[in-house]
Design an enzyme around this catalytic site. Structure first.
Site, PDB file in Angstrom:
ATOM      1  N   CYS A 116      30.414  38.491   5.000  1.00 52.08           N
ATOM      2  CA  CYS A 116      29.459  37.383   5.119  1.00 52.08           C
ATOM      3  C   CYS A 116      29.653  36.386   3.973  1.00 52.08           C
ATOM      4  CB  CYS A 116      28.032  37.931   5.217  1.00 52.08           C
ATOM      5  SG  CYS A 116      26.837  36.687   5.762  1.00 52.08           S
ATOM      6  N   HIS A 162      28.548  41.163  10.018  1.00 46.91           N
ATOM      7  CA  HIS A 162      28.133  42.327   9.224  1.00 46.91           C
ATOM      8  C   HIS A 162      28.594  43.597   9.932  1.00 46.91           C
ATOM      9  CE1 HIS A 162      25.599  40.456   6.152  1.00 46.91           C
ATOM     10  NE2 HIS A 162      25.304  39.564   7.085  1.00 46.91           N
ATOM     11  N   GLU A 167      28.460  46.527   8.894  1.00 44.59           N
ATOM     12  CA  GLU A 167      27.509  47.614   8.616  1.00 44.59           C
ATOM     13  C   GLU A 167      26.270  47.535   9.496  1.00 44.59           C
ATOM     14  OE1 GLU A 167      25.876  44.263   6.141  1.00 44.59           O
ATOM     15  OE2 GLU A 167      27.856  44.887   6.847  1.00 44.59           O
TER      16      GLU A 167
END
Length: 198
Positions: free
Chosen positions: A80, A178, A180
């Site tokens: 990001c 992202h 994650e």
């Protein structure tokens, strides 16, 4: 593989804990650190970021990490804002950045709702970062600025304009999304990064 040292650069950026948890789900332990020597000795470095470019660069400069990060030789993954800070320049706060990727970060055109929040498809996937990840897979994004498509683009996204959802140069990788927070496919990308040789 489980023994490798993974350092998440800790410079006050927001999404550090969720990255740490994602690594733990994969069976890895990520160490949070702003110590230059510890970062240099890591097998893998993750450079996260949620926040505003100019204040993030100020934090990096105050610790000297702005000089050190571009010199790292092991695989580095910017996420990001981390990816955006690895570019030459960002329109956000008129920010001179780390200059690893040869592209400038710009604001989404007027008329597009910003920030761009939610799930979007990634396309034109290149390099082993996307091994076993489906073309047009959905990833989770939150951003108002983007890196245009350039020579270093290894994945694209479309939000009224086609832009770089991932970049690569030498041992440096960057993803705008992202991983994650992007379910199984995002975790696969993290896992691929952890097994990349260079």
């Amino acid at each position: 593989m489980g023994l490798q040292k993974i350092v998440i650069i800790d410079y006050g950026a927001g999404n550090i804990q969720s990255i740490k948890f994602a690594l733990e789900r994969l069976g890895y332990n990520g160490i949070l650190s702003s110590n230059a020597e510890e970062i240099r000795m890591a097998d893998r470095v993750i450079f996260p970021g949620v926040g505003e470019a100019s204040s993030a660069m100020k934090k990096l400069k105050s610790t000297g990490l702005d000089k050190m990060i571009p010199q790292l030789k092991q695989p580095v993954l910017g996420i990001c804002l981390g990816m955006q800070l690895m570019c030459n320049y960002s329109e956000e706060g008129n920010t001179e950045s780390l200059g690893i990727f040869d592209v400038d970060v710009v604001h989404f055109e007027k008329g597009l709702k910003v920030p761009h929040i939610g799930w979007n498809r990634i396309t034109d996937l290149k390099t082993s970062l996307f091994k076993d990840v489906q073309e047009r897979e959905f990833m989770y994004l939150v951003h108002s600025f983007y890196a245009p498509v350039c020579e270093e683009t290894i994945a694209k996204c479309d939000y009224g304009v086609e832009y770089s959802s991932a970049l690569k140069k030498d041992n440096f990788y960057g993803v705008q999304f992202h991983p994650e927070k992007s379910s199984a496919a995002g975790e696969k990308i993290l896992e691929n990064f952890l097994s990349i040789n260079s």
